[in-house]
Design a protein around this motif. Sequence first.
Motif, mmCIF file in Angstrom:
data_model
loop_
_atom_site.group_PDB
_atom_site.id
_atom_site.type_symbol
_atom_site.label_atom_id
_atom_site.label_comp_id
_atom_site.label_asym_id
_atom_site.label_seq_id
_atom_site.Cartn_x
_atom_site.Cartn_y
_atom_site.Cartn_z
ATOM 1 N N LEU A 42 10.009 -10.686 -0.707
ATOM 2 C CA LEU A 42 10.754 -9.075 -0.564
ATOM 3 C C LEU A 42 9.852 -7.827 -0.453
ATOM 4 C CD1 LEU A 42 12.370 -9.407 -4.756
ATOM 5 C CD2 LEU A 42 13.722 -9.128 -1.805
ATOM 6 N N PRO A 43 10.701 -6.553 0.157
ATOM 7 C CA PRO A 43 10.090 -5.472 0.649
ATOM 8 C C PRO A 43 8.948 -5.396 -0.877
ATOM 9 C CG PRO A 43 12.353 -6.043 1.669
ATOM 10 C CD PRO A 43 12.210 -7.110 0.430
ATOM 11 N N LEU A 44 8.027 -3.788 -0.530
ATOM 12 C CA LEU A 44 7.354 -3.768 -1.615
ATOM 13 C C LEU A 44 7.805 -2.657 -1.548
ATOM 14 C CD1 LEU A 44 4.123 -5.777 -1.734
ATOM 15 C CD2 LEU A 44 5.908 -6.385 -2.945
ATOM 16 N N LEU A 45 7.694 -1.768 -2.817
ATOM 17 C CA LEU A 45 8.039 0.273 -2.863
ATOM 18 C C LEU A 45 6.472 0.231 -2.403
ATOM 19 C CD1 LEU A 45 10.041 2.633 -3.210
ATOM 20 C CD2 LEU A 45 8.674 2.253 -5.980
ATOM 21 N N ARG A 46 6.736 1.375 -1.573
ATOM 22 C CA ARG A 46 4.997 1.847 -1.512
ATOM 23 C C ARG A 46 5.596 3.930 -1.478
ATOM 24 N NH1 ARG A 46 4.378 1.367 4.951
ATOM 25 N NH2 ARG A 46 2.238 1.916 4.171
ATOM 26 N N PHE A 47 6.714 4.248 -1.428
ATOM 27 C CA PHE A 47 7.180 5.569 -1.741
ATOM 28 C C PHE A 47 8.273 6.436 -2.194
ATOM 29 C CE2 PHE A 47 8.600 9.764 0.315
ATOM 30 C CZ PHE A 47 7.815 10.558 -0.537
ATOM 31 N N ARG A 48 8.320 7.162 -3.099
ATOM 32 C CA ARG A 48 9.912 7.436 -3.311
ATOM 33 C C ARG A 48 9.419 9.063 -3.991
ATOM 34 N NH1 ARG A 48 10.862 4.002 -8.744
ATOM 35 N NH2 ARG A 48 12.062 2.818 -6.977
ATOM 36 N N TYR A 49 10.909 9.259 -3.131
ATOM 37 C CA TYR A 49 11.341 11.297 -3.448
ATOM 38 C C TYR A 49 12.311 11.488 -4.081
ATOM 39 C CZ TYR A 49 11.662 16.181 -2.063
ATOM 40 O OH TYR A 49 11.354 17.274 -2.414
ATOM 41 N N ASP A 106 1.046 2.135 9.500
ATOM 42 C CA ASP A 106 0.313 0.472 9.235
ATOM 43 C C ASP A 106 1.230 -0.591 9.349
ATOM 44 O OD1 ASP A 106 -1.593 1.735 8.332
ATOM 45 O OD2 ASP A 106 -1.465 2.331 6.424
ATOM 46 N N SER A 107 2.621 0.170 9.029
ATOM 47 C CA SER A 107 3.359 -1.352 8.979
ATOM 48 C C SER A 107 5.382 -0.784 9.222
ATOM 49 C CB SER A 107 3.401 -2.392 7.541
ATOM 50 O OG SER A 107 4.160 -1.968 7.030
ATOM 51 N N LEU A 108 5.981 -1.407 9.705
ATOM 52 C CA LEU A 108 7.517 -1.908 9.465
ATOM 53 C C LEU A 108 7.801 -1.631 8.311
ATOM 54 C CD1 LEU A 108 9.824 -1.206 11.802
ATOM 55 C CD2 LEU A 108 10.631 -3.519 11.242
ATOM 56 N N ASP A 109 8.598 0.403 7.821
ATOM 57 C CA ASP A 109 9.236 0.001 6.908
ATOM 58 C C ASP A 109 10.254 0.147 6.932
ATOM 59 O OD1 ASP A 109 6.321 0.832 5.302
ATOM 60 O OD2 ASP A 109 6.673 2.618 6.775
ATOM 61 N N LEU A 110 10.546 -0.362 5.455
ATOM 62 C CA LEU A 110 12.578 0.057 4.772
ATOM 63 C C LEU A 110 12.768 1.220 4.629
ATOM 64 C CD1 LEU A 110 15.733 -1.130 4.510
ATOM 65 C CD2 LEU A 110 14.821 -1.985 2.678
ATOM 66 N N ILE A 111 13.385 2.297 5.353
ATOM 67 C CA ILE A 111 13.878 3.638 4.830
ATOM 68 C C ILE A 111 15.659 3.517 3.894
ATOM 69 C CG2 ILE A 111 14.538 5.738 4.854
ATOM 70 C CD1 ILE A 111 12.463 5.299 7.824
ATOM 71 N N MET A 127 1.125 -1.475 0.066
ATOM 72 C CA MET A 127 0.063 0.094 -0.241
ATOM 73 C C MET A 127 1.059 1.380 0.582
ATOM 74 S SD MET A 127 -2.972 1.109 3.063
ATOM 75 C CE MET A 127 -1.643 2.040 3.846
ATOM 76 N N SER A 128 0.441 2.577 -1.297
ATOM 77 C CA SER A 128 1.573 3.318 -1.027
ATOM 78 C C SER A 128 0.775 4.491 -0.154
ATOM 79 C CB SER A 128 1.131 3.924 -1.698
ATOM 80 O OG SER A 128 -0.082 4.632 -2.356
ATOM 81 N N ILE A 129 2.294 5.126 -0.059
ATOM 82 C CA ILE A 129 1.410 6.109 1.207
ATOM 83 C C ILE A 129 2.131 7.984 0.513
ATOM 84 C CG2 ILE A 129 2.258 4.934 2.917
ATOM 85 C CD1 ILE A 129 5.140 5.658 3.445
ATOM 86 N N LEU A 130 1.889 8.476 1.380
ATOM 87 C CA LEU A 130 1.838 10.102 0.838
ATOM 88 C C LEU A 130 2.484 10.638 2.045
ATOM 89 C CD1 LEU A 130 1.285 12.519 -0.643
ATOM 90 C CD2 LEU A 130 -1.038 12.806 0.491
ATOM 91 N N LEU A 131 3.599 11.191 1.897
ATOM 92 C CA LEU A 131 4.651 11.933 2.629
ATOM 93 C C LEU A 131 4.678 13.690 1.715
ATOM 94 C CD1 LEU A 131 8.067 9.155 3.566
ATOM 95 C CD2 LEU A 131 5.142 9.899 4.769
ATOM 96 N N THR A 132 4.941 14.294 2.698
ATOM 97 C CA THR A 132 5.031 16.119 2.533
ATOM 98 C C THR A 132 6.269 16.616 2.568
ATOM 99 O OG1 THR A 132 2.269 15.640 2.542
ATOM 100 C CG2 THR A 132 3.934 17.802 1.881
ATOM 101 N N ARG A 133 7.196 16.787 1.961
ATOM 102 C CA ARG A 133 8.338 17.868 1.767
ATOM 103 C C ARG A 133 7.898 19.045 3.753
ATOM 104 N NH1 ARG A 133 13.856 18.768 -1.043
ATOM 105 N NH2 ARG A 133 14.646 19.979 0.292
ATOM 106 N N GLU A 148 13.647 6.203 -0.529
ATOM 107 C CA GLU A 148 12.745 5.467 -0.789
ATOM 108 C C GLU A 148 11.759 4.454 0.324
ATOM 109 O OE1 GLU A 148 15.060 3.196 -5.576
ATOM 110 O OE2 GLU A 148 14.677 2.502 -3.307
ATOM 111 N N VAL A 149 10.465 4.031 0.534
ATOM 112 C CA VAL A 149 10.486 3.557 1.121
ATOM 113 C C VAL A 149 9.543 2.408 0.967
ATOM 114 C CG1 VAL A 149 8.445 3.580 3.345
ATOM 115 C CG2 VAL A 149 9.615 5.877 2.738
#
Length: 719
Positions: free
Chosen positions: A273-280, A248-253, A1-7, A262-263
């Motif tokens: 394998l981990p799944l990509l949910r955010f990139r900036y 929601d879950s433990l993430d790899l940063i 599931m993707s997430i939204l992060l704001t700078r 990437e998250v």
Amino acid sequence: MSILLTRVDYVNVGVTSRGTTCVFASETKQSQKFAVADHDGVLHIFCFKKGELQVLFKSLPGPKINRIVMGGMTSMPKDKIFLAHGNTVVGYTKKGKLFLKFETGLIDSITALYVLGSDLAACARDLYHRYRECKDADSYLIGEKLYDVVLVPIGNTAVLAVLACGDCAIRVLRGTKNPSILRLASIPTILSLYREGDKESHDRILMGTIDGKVGLLMLDNEKNIRISWVLTKMNSEITALDSYEIQDSLDLIIGRQDGSIEVYTLPSDEDILPLLRFRYNAGESISSVIGGIISSDDCPELLVTTYSGKVFGLTSKSSGFLELNQGKLGINKLKFEIQQLQEELKKEYMGSLHSEDTLSPLILSVNHRLILNKEDASYTLLVELDRSIDNILIQSDTPIELLDVEGNNAVMSLSTCNHDDGNFLLATYRCQDNTNRLEIKLRSIEGQPGTLQVYVTSQIQPKCCRKLLIPICALSLHTRLFIEDNESISGPFNELRLIGGFTLAEMHAWLAFALFDVPERPLIEEGSEAIMIYTSTLIGTILKCKYKKGTASFFSENISTIIILRDILTKKATQRKIKLEVFCDIADDSITKVLELILPKLTTLNELVEKINILDTLDTWEMKNNPADMCTEYQNLIKNESDLRQQMTKSCDALQRLHAIITDLYVDWERAKGSRRISSKQASEKLHSAIESMDMALLLQAFIGKDMSAASVSVPVLL
């Protein structure tokens, strides 16, 4: 599931090294303090109070800070800062009180640091050293560059040191005993203990590599370490790693050299394998990225520091809430930034008043690295400033080919060079506004060493200039192999033997002029003999170097490699006035082996060219509109046209390069056999029809003068 992060931008500090940002542990979900150290030697400790960023502590300027880590009592939250500059470790409390200043006694500057309770591990170049309560505990000389270290507790008193080494290996060391070694496909550059909240794992370690891979290491016991999974989708170097529950879950940063953040969601099953949910992308290399609760209580975010010193957050706070609080926060932030700019302007003004020569260029802080791309046998030169780049000027005294880089918006201009003056390349890259990072891709010619001079100027201060000298090795397109069992390497091999009055260290230094990525110190085996193994990224031939005091032997199927090495080493010996006895044993069957490696590549490329020619013809005759009327072969070509043209773009000059390799092989073969010297033009004319036919029998007949296609080939084992 993707997430939204704001700078959200927080503050600017000086230029930063990797691993120079830390977040203080917190037992409650409240805003955490964080610390940032820079090249000006300043340690900053920040916190948020009532939504406003405040400076709790700021040290006086000093030596460049290479690394900072958190430490504290075992089984307690880490609440103390340990920073390294030069060979000194300094400790501060979270309020900025100095409690430790420890001179380690290491000769080189500390580049990796870790603190576990009363144990402190420091790495300087290729030496690992551990201190307990500031007293020597144990040390280990690896002989390879050390990139990172973590300590893992065993029982109540013992610790394991996990080391990321420059010879593509992870070493697990207990005391001064022989370490257990895990071989990797590329160099590991960063290690980070897997953590859930503030609890760090004792058996799981995150690892990042120089070519962009990320993996999870499992430490089963004191001796056994293995890889659980590896992510291989990107190719930019890993510069920062962390694990944290953002949503929601433990993430790899992950933070990368190219500015990517990437998250990935971390699965509970180690086989998934981990799944990509955010990139900036931040637009400049990432020094640190850490998960935490920074600007707002109970609102996780990523705290990011870039090379130029920008500190910002990628927050999960909703954009509406951000806009609501933007007014007051924005005003306070602007006041803080104005104050910083006034201080910087004052420093610049005072510096100019005390300058003896106002026209003398200032020295820029430049982050640069030359990386070998094994896939296409090329190099990537990364150049990065803490400010906008104006121009980059490149001059070379050896033939260099500049290649296109996807996403590179700089305008390149080439100038005419006089080869008789030893000037083979003069190129200028003019950068667009706000460009502080540039990738330049280049390719050298085997057997033609030289020096690349790179001049970098800044847009903000045109007087600022920095000169970089980058050596181009004679066998620069060879990469080091790490094979425990030498019997897995088989011939037939040509052999070069040198006997003379050189020392082992002297021969090692000479090889550094010929080969890329030579280790800091000789890799000495039994009997005081050093061994290194290299492979050609172009065609896959092997070069094995065995040397000790007074004698050296070199083995390769490729006679060109042997001849190039002979020329370089004899030249170095002549410069040092050391007399050498040179012996060269030629294996006729080695020609067959090299051609067997080249011909399949040649065939594949010719087939690709034929397919592109067919597609171009179909374009000319406007026959692509009705593919159903064509044969199956042409339909498949049209279907895969995009991929085929992309392959052709990457391999546009590969055919000519392979033809040149075969031609050089013939020239060097004639030299090695003691025959007359012939030019590349003469060799090309003689081999032209055989190369075009791609027939092994015809090529062997041109080289050796007889058909050896059916002859038995002896394959001796290289011990």
